[in-house]
Write a protein that holds these residues in place. Structure first.
Motif, short mmCIF file in Angstrom:
data_model
loop_
_atom_site.label_atom_id
_atom_site.label_comp_id
_atom_site.label_asym_id
_atom_site.label_seq_id
_atom_site.Cartn_x
_atom_site.Cartn_y
_atom_site.Cartn_z
N VAL A 1 0.84 -1.20 0.00
CA VAL A 1 0.00 0.00 0.00
C VAL A 1 0.87 1.26 0.00
O VAL A 1 0.64 2.20 -0.77
N GLY A 2 1.89 1.28 0.85
CA GLY A 2 2.78 2.44 0.91
C GLY A 2 3.48 2.70 -0.41
O GLY A 2 3.57 3.84 -0.87
N ARG A 3 3.97 1.62 -1.05
CA ARG A 3 4.67 1.77 -2.32
C ARG A 3 3.71 2.21 -3.42
O ARG A 3 4.06 3.02 -4.29
N ALA A 4 2.47 1.70 -3.39
CA ALA A 4 1.48 2.09 -4.39
C ALA A 4 1.13 3.58 -4.26
O ALA A 4 0.97 4.27 -5.26
N ARG A 5 1.05 4.08 -3.03
CA ARG A 5 0.74 5.50 -2.85
C ARG A 5 1.88 6.37 -3.39
O ARG A 5 1.63 7.44 -3.96
N ARG A 6 3.10 5.93 -3.22
CA ARG A 6 4.21 6.71 -3.75
C ARG A 6 4.17 6.73 -5.27
O ARG A 6 4.38 7.78 -5.90
N ALA A 7 3.88 5.57 -5.89
CA ALA A 7 3.76 5.52 -7.34
C ALA A 7 2.60 6.39 -7.81
O ALA A 7 2.71 7.10 -8.83
N PHE A 8 1.51 6.36 -7.08
CA PHE A 8 0.34 7.17 -7.44
C PHE A 8 0.67 8.66 -7.36
O PHE A 8 0.24 9.45 -8.22
N ASP A 9 1.43 9.05 -6.35
CA ASP A 9 1.80 10.46 -6.21
C ASP A 9 2.55 10.94 -7.45
O ASP A 9 2.34 12.07 -7.92
N TYR A 10 3.45 10.11 -7.97
CA TYR A 10 4.16 10.46 -9.20
C TYR A 10 3.17 10.61 -10.35
O TYR A 10 3.25 11.56 -11.15
N ALA A 11 2.24 9.67 -10.45
CA ALA A 11 1.31 9.65 -11.58
C ALA A 11 0.37 10.85 -11.56
O ALA A 11 0.16 11.51 -12.59
N VAL A 12 -0.20 11.15 -10.39
CA VAL A 12 -1.16 12.26 -10.34
C VAL A 12 -0.44 13.59 -10.53
O VAL A 12 -0.98 14.52 -11.17
N GLY A 13 0.76 13.71 -10.02
CA GLY A 13 1.54 14.94 -10.21
C GLY A 13 1.90 15.16 -11.66
O GLY A 13 1.80 16.29 -12.18
N TYR A 14 2.28 14.08 -12.33
CA TYR A 14 2.64 14.17 -13.74
C TYR A 14 1.42 14.51 -14.59
O TYR A 14 1.48 15.33 -15.51
N ALA A 15 0.28 13.88 -14.27
CA ALA A 15 -0.95 14.13 -15.03
C ALA A 15 -1.40 15.57 -14.91
O ALA A 15 -2.03 16.12 -15.83
N ALA A 16 -1.10 16.19 -13.78
CA ALA A 16 -1.52 17.58 -13.55
C ALA A 16 -0.59 18.59 -14.21
O ALA A 16 -0.93 19.77 -14.29
N GLU A 17 0.59 18.14 -14.69
CA GLU A 17 1.58 19.05 -15.26
C GLU A 17 1.85 18.82 -16.74
O GLU A 17 2.02 19.77 -17.51
N ARG A 18 1.89 17.57 -17.13
CA ARG A 18 2.27 17.22 -18.51
C ARG A 18 1.20 17.69 -19.51
O ARG A 18 0.01 17.45 -19.30
N LYS A 19 1.64 18.35 -20.56
CA LYS A 19 0.71 18.83 -21.60
C LYS A 19 0.92 18.08 -22.91
O LYS A 19 2.04 17.84 -23.33
N GLN A 20 -0.20 17.71 -23.52
CA GLN A 20 -0.22 17.12 -24.85
C GLN A 20 -1.48 17.60 -25.55
O GLN A 20 -2.53 17.78 -24.90
N PHE A 21 -1.40 17.81 -26.84
CA PHE A 21 -2.55 18.27 -27.61
C PHE A 21 -3.16 19.55 -27.03
O PHE A 21 -4.37 19.74 -27.01
N GLY A 22 -2.29 20.39 -26.46
CA GLY A 22 -2.73 21.70 -26.01
C GLY A 22 -3.35 21.75 -24.63
O GLY A 22 -3.84 22.81 -24.21
#
Length: 386
Positions: free
Chosen positions: A254-275
Motif C-alpha cells: 500500500v505504501g509503495r502504491a501510494r508513492r507511485a500514485f503520487d508520481y502519476a497524479v503529479g505528472y498528469a496535472a503538469e504534462r501537456k499534450q494536444f494543447g
C-alpha cells in the motif's frame, strides 16, 4: 466505528514518513545501481532509528521494545513501504518469533536483537519446498544431546547481514489423515557455526540491494539448547510469523502504491499534450480514479485485519485477503503509473520502473497469491463441511 487516527498514531505516521523521506530516499538511486547497501550506511540507519525511538517498535516493552500493537505497527510498516527494502531492513524490526526464547536464549538472541546489537533472518524455503513447506528436505537427526543438520535453504532474505538465523528444519515424520508429514522444529543458528555457511543467492529483478541467500548445512552440530520453542512444534510459532509477515507485505505494498500514485497524479496535472494537461483526458483521469480507489480499498482491508489481531479476533482469512489484494493492486497501480508517464516511466531517471519490478515478487513470497486464495476459500468452506 472510528476510522480516524489517534494523536499517537498520527505521530507514528509523520515521524516514520519524515525518516523515510530524509534518511532513505537520498540513498535509493545509489543502492539501485550498486545492488548493495554499504555496511556503514546500514548501521547508520539503525542508529538513527534508535535515536528516534523506533527500533524494535514491534517488540513488547518488557523486553525493551516499543510495544506497538498490530494496527500501530502496520501504520509504521506502511510508511516504510515507500522506500527501498534494502534500506528499510535496517529500520530494526526483529522477528516476533524471538519472543519464544527462554533462559539463556533471551540473553544471546532476543535482547541483543531488540537492542540492535544483532540482526536476525528467517529461513524456511528450500529448492524443493516453497509453498509446500512440509516437503522440506533439510533435516536434523539426534546425536546424544545434539542435532546433526544437513541440507540447504534458499531465498533467505537479508541473511547476508544477519548475525544469526532462525531456521525451520525437519526433525522427524508423523502419520496424519492426509498421509505422512514432516515434523518441523525451529533452531537458532549463529553465523560461523561449523558446518553452516551463508552463501550468495540469486540475482533478482526485484528489490536490488535486498539480497536473498542460500544456507548450507553440512553435518552442522547444534546443541538442543538451540531449539526455539518445542521440539517438533515449529509450526506453532511459524504461524504467528506468517501472520506478521503477510500483513507487512500487504501494508508495504500500500505504501509503495501510494508513492507511485503520487508520481502519476503529479505528472498528469503538469504534462501537456494536444494543447492541454493530460489529466483532463478521461484516458488518464479515469486511470487515476481506479488507482486511488484500489489503493484505499487495500489500505482499509489491511488495517482492518491488523485491528482484528489487536482485538483477539480470528484474522487468518482477513490477512490472506489483505495480502492477496494489496499485492495484486500494487502490480496494477505501478503498471498504470508507467503508462501515464509513457516512455519516460520506463527510464531509470524515475523510480517507477523500480516500483514496477519490485511489485512482481510481492505476489510470490510470504505465500503466493494462489496460497492466499486457498486460505480464504478454505476458511469459507470448512465451516460448511466442504
Amino acid at each position: 466505528m472510528n476510522f480516524g487516527l489517534s494523536e499517537e498514531q498520527q505521530m507514528i505516521v509523520d515521524t516514520v514518513r519524515s525518516f523515510v523521506e530524509n534518511e532513505l530516499y537520498p540513498h535509493e538511486a545509489q543502492v539501485e545501481r550498486d545492488r548493495a547497501v554499504p555496511r556503514e550506511l546500514g548501521l547508520e540507519i539503525a542508529r538513527k532509528c534508535r535515536d528516534i525511538g523506533f527500533f524494535a517498535a514491534n517488540m513488547p516493552e518488557d523486553v525493551g521494545g516499543g510495544g506497538l500493537g498490530h494496527l500501530d505497527f502496520t501504520l509504521l510498516e506502511r510508511e516504510l513501504g515507500r522506500a527501498s527494502m534494502a534500506l528499510t531492513v535496517f529500520f530494526g524490526r526483529p522477528s516476533g518469533i524471538l519472543m519464544a526464547c527462554e533462559g539463556e536464549q533471551r540473553e544471546r538472541y532476543l535482547l541483543p536483537a531488540v537492542r540492535g546489537d544483532k540482526f536476525d533472518a528467517l529461513a524456511m524455503s528450500e529448492p524443493d519446498a516453497g509453498s509446500d513447506v512440509r516437503g522440506m528436505k533439510c533435516s536434523a537427526r539426534p546425536d546424544g544431546d545434539d542435532w546433526i543438520v544437513n541440507g540447504s535453504k534458499h531465498f533467505i532474505s537479508h541473511a547476508d547481514i544477519a548475525d544469526f538465523v532462525i531456521v525451520f528444519i525437519a526433525t522427524g515424520e508423523e502419520e496424519t489423515a492426509a498421509g505422512t508429514k514432516k515434523k518441523i522444529t525451529c533452531f537458532l543458528v549463529d553465523r560461523g557455526t561449523p558446518g553452516f555457511e551463508i552463501l550468495k543467492g540469486y540475482n533478482s529483478v526485484s528489490h536490488h540491494g535486498y539480497h536473498n541467500c542460500i544456507l548450507s548445512f553440512d553435518n552442522c552440530r547444534l546443541p538442543k539448547g538451540q531449539i526455539l520453542g518445542e521440539l517438533h512444534r515449529g509450526f506453532d510459532i511459524a504461524n504467528d510469523w506468517l501472520y506478521a509477515t503477510r500483513l507487512t507485505v500487504a501494508t508495504m505494498a500500500v505504501g509503495r502504491a501510494r508513492r507511485a500514485f503520487d508520481y502519476a497524479v503529479g505528472y498528469a496535472a503538469e504534462r501537456k499534450q494536444f494543447g492541454q494537461k493530460i489529466g483532463r483526458f478521461q484516458g488518464v483521469s479515469f486511470k487515476l480514479a481506479d488507482m486511488v480507489t484500489e489503493i484505499d480499498a487495500a489500505d482499509w482491508l489491511t488495517l482492518s485485519a491488523a485491528w482484528r489481531l489487536d482485538q483477539g479476533l480470528p484474522a487468518n482469512r482477513e490477512i490472506a485477503s489483505a495480502k492477496l489484494y494489496a499485492t495484486e493492486m500494487l502490480a496494477r497501480v505501478t503498471d498504470e503509473a508507467i503508462q501515464i508517464h509513457g516512455g519516460m516511466g520506463l527510464m531509470d531517471d524515475l523510480p517507477l520502473e523500480r516500483f514496477w519490478r519490485d511489485a512482481r515478487v510481492e505476489r510470490i513470497w510470504d505465500g503466493t497469491s494462489e496460497i492466499q486464495r486457498h486460505i480464504i476459500s478454505r476458511e469459507l468452506l470448512r465451516p460448511l463441511g466442504c
